[in-house]
Design a protein around this motif. Structure first.
Motif, PDB file in Angstrom:
ATOM      1  N   ALA A 192      14.430  42.026  48.535  1.00 11.97           N
ATOM      2  CA  ALA A 192      15.509  42.818  47.948  1.00 11.97           C
ATOM      3  C   ALA A 192      16.411  43.405  49.026  1.00 11.97           C
ATOM      4  CB  ALA A 192      14.926  43.932  47.084  1.00 11.97           C
ATOM      5  N   VAL A 193      15.817  43.914  50.098  1.00 13.54           N
ATOM      6  CA  VAL A 193      16.607  44.480  51.190  1.00 13.54           C
ATOM      7  C   VAL A 193      17.535  43.417  51.784  1.00 13.54           C
ATOM      8  CG1 VAL A 193      16.458  45.441  53.519  1.00 13.54           C
ATOM      9  CG2 VAL A 193      14.947  46.293  51.723  1.00 13.54           C
ATOM     10  N   ARG A 194      17.031  42.199  51.904  1.00 13.88           N
ATOM     11  CA  ARG A 194      17.814  41.136  52.525  1.00 13.88           C
ATOM     12  C   ARG A 194      18.798  40.485  51.565  1.00 13.88           C
ATOM     13  NH1 ARG A 194      14.140  37.135  56.021  1.00 13.88           N
ATOM     14  NH2 ARG A 194      16.280  36.453  56.494  1.00 13.88           N
ATOM     15  N   THR A 195      18.524  40.507  50.262  1.00 12.66           N
ATOM     16  CA  THR A 195      19.315  39.733  49.300  1.00 12.66           C
ATOM     17  C   THR A 195      20.326  40.568  48.535  1.00 12.66           C
ATOM     18  OG1 THR A 195      17.477  38.179  49.008  1.00 12.66           O
ATOM     19  CG2 THR A 195      19.176  38.194  47.303  1.00 12.66           C
ATOM     20  N   LEU A 196      19.925  41.743  48.092  1.00 16.27           N
ATOM     21  CA  LEU A 196      20.798  42.523  47.214  1.00 16.27           C
ATOM     22  C   LEU A 196      21.965  43.113  48.004  1.00 16.27           C
ATOM     23  CD1 LEU A 196      18.225  44.469  45.008  1.00 16.27           C
ATOM     24  CD2 LEU A 196      19.278  42.240  44.606  1.00 16.27           C
ATOM     25  N   PRO A 197      23.203  42.897  47.544  1.00 12.29           N
ATOM     26  CA  PRO A 197      24.352  43.489  48.235  1.00 12.29           C
ATOM     27  C   PRO A 197      24.405  44.987  48.031  1.00 12.29           C
ATOM     28  CG  PRO A 197      25.054  42.425  46.207  1.00 12.29           C
ATOM     29  CD  PRO A 197      23.597  42.094  46.365  1.00 12.29           C
TER      30      PRO A 197
END
Length: 492
Positions: A192-197
């Motif tokens: 989530a940290v890496r994917t969600l804008p």
């Protein structure tokens, strides 16, 4: 909030890599929170023995989690508007991971109950926050396929939960029921940290509807508690059931009046949800949830009480349901995006009804293959219903109403499943009293009679109860057939 890449509202566009990654993040985060609703059920006896306490006390390990889930759901819409979906997703997942770790380290029953409540508060918001993110990102042209993806955890939990819980209790310490959450949820947090804008759609001035939260969250918790007490065998004239259901229903109705009067700014803006698509789809889903959750409670009970099977063996009877759902789910999502959800959902209900009718013919000598075949048919229908009705509920809603729709739908499904479980438990108790003279309706007491007629009499009580699930399924068809045909969704 998420920056969206809108699909054309009149054509089912493909699932692009960004949306696929978002769906994976949501499923990773949600699956263990849903599993935890069922995984602990099979370990109640082991927990009671380990902590040397009564069953009524240790049952709060399950009840506390369920009530915390119920109380957290109403907060979703406002918290997403105020802080953003990405922020709330990370916070909720962090609460769930922390609660899981603390549950594994619990040193007493009160500490375990408190940590389960913390775990439930985090887990309760993950599903509606995830659905909100996916619904806004997908747009109307891809809603069916996206809802079929997010349905995966809900479909697998009733099947995998008892199996995983039984395996852990048989071979490991009960603490691993909570430790097993940590690596998967940590992976979901990292993804989530890496994917969600970054959140771009949030309103720092959004005010919490304090009156609404004071009415709805306690009301929903009381209602679910009263229904769960009935499901656990409490008398319908007892104080816990009556206080929970009557008090909870009164608070929920009071919230409805308050929300309609307040309009914009209400905890759940009900005025935005008075569309034919939302009311019929969620009404059908409420009744369907009551029926299918009641069915999933009855099958393991039948296997354990009548057939004398272990918890793990009885859990395997539900496994074909998950297999069937996985077969039809992705196909149903594509068909919903092209043709709308009404007829797909109606066909699914008929399949589930067919499986339920097979179960009304059971006898003590019925082989496992017959029961598992019936549950496979139920699963095939279930995989068609869940994505169809969830997608249909968003039809025609403006973009700003997506959060309210997601919260409202999750509340109705939660109450519907609790209602179905309680209703089937009560009907089964009454059927047992009718079939076995002098019986109190308690399953354990009835099974302990050990007479030659007991298995046949108990089976008759179960088959009578299966007819009730079939009747509720037929009732669910009425609002589902009233779902409007697919139309272009309104967008701001």
């Amino acid at each position: 909030m998420l920056t969206t890449r809108k699909a054309p509202p009149d054509a089912p566009a493909g699932i692009d890599p960004h949306l696929r990654k978002l769906a994976i993040v949501v499923v990773l985060g949600v699956i263990m929170t849903v599993l935890d609703s069922t995984i602990v059920n099979v370990a109640v006896t082991a927990l009671g023995q380990d902590f040397d306490t009564s069953l009524s006390t240790i049952q709060w390990v399950v009840t506390g989690y369920t009530l915390a889930l119920s109380m957290a759901i109403p907060m979703t819409g406002w918290s997403v508007r105020r802080f953003g979906a990405r922020t709330m997703w990370l916070v909720s997942l962090g609460l769930f991971i922390g609660g899981s770790l603390l549950c594994g380290l619990a040193w007493s029953v009160p500490s375990l109950i408190v940590f389960r409540i913390l775990q439930g508060l985090g887990g309760g918001m993950l599903m509606p926050v995830g659905q909100t993110m996916l619904a806004k990102e997908a747009g109307p042209g891809r809603m069916g396929r996206v809802m079929s993806i997010v349905s995966v955890p809900a479909m697998l939990a009733p099947v995998l939960g008892p199996l995983l819980g039984g395996a852990i209790v048989d071979h490991l310490s009960w603490r691993w029921m909570f430790y097993v959450n940590i690596p998967l949820c940590a992976a979901a947090l990292l993804a989530a940290v890496r994917t969600l804008p970054r959140d771009t759609e949030r309103d720092p001035d959004a005010r919490l509807d304090v009156t609404g939260i004071l009415l709805l969250s306690p009301g929903l918790a009381a209602l679910v508690y009263g229904l769960s007490e009935a499901g656990n065998g409490a008398s319908l004239t007892g104080g816990r059931f009556l206080a929970g259901v009557a008090g909870g229903a009164a608070l929920v109705v009071a919230f409805g009046v308050h929300a309609l009067r307040k309009g914009d700014g209400a905890l759940i803006e009900l005025r935005h949800l008075r569309t034919r698509a939302f009311t019929t789809a969620t009404g059908g889903f409420f009744l369907y949830s009551a029926s299918v959750f009641g069915l999933m409670i009855l099958i393991p009970l039948f296997a354990r009480i009548v057939r004398g099977e272990s918890a793990l063996d009885s859990g395997w009877l539900l496994a074909p349901m998950g297999v069937g759902a996985m077969i039809t789910m992705s196909v149903a999502g594509r068909l919903v995006d092209r043709f709308g959800g009404r007829w797909i959902a109606a066909a699914g209900v008929l399949l589930v009804l067919l499986g339920a009718l097979v179960l009304t013919t059971l006898d003590p000598a019925t082989g496992r293959a017959v029961i598992m075949g019936a549950m496979l048919v139920v699963g095939l229908g279930h995989g068609m219903i869940a994505p169809s009705l969830m997608a249909a509920s968003y039809q025609g809603l403006p973009r700003q109403a997506v959060g309210a729709a997601t919260t409202g739908a999750n509340i109705l499904i939660r109450v519907g499943s609790s209602f179905g479980t309680a209703l089937m438990a009560v009907v089964l108790q009454i059927a047992i009293r009718d079939e076995i003279p002098g019986a109190s309706g308690n399953l354990g007491e009835a099974a302990a009679q050990h007479t030659a007629q007991t298995p046949a009499l108990l089976t008759s009580a179960f088959t009578e109860t299966f007819w009730w699930t079939a009747a509720i399924l037929l009732a669910a068809l009425l609002p589902i057939l009233a779902v409007p045909r697919k139309t272009q969704a309104a967008e701001s």
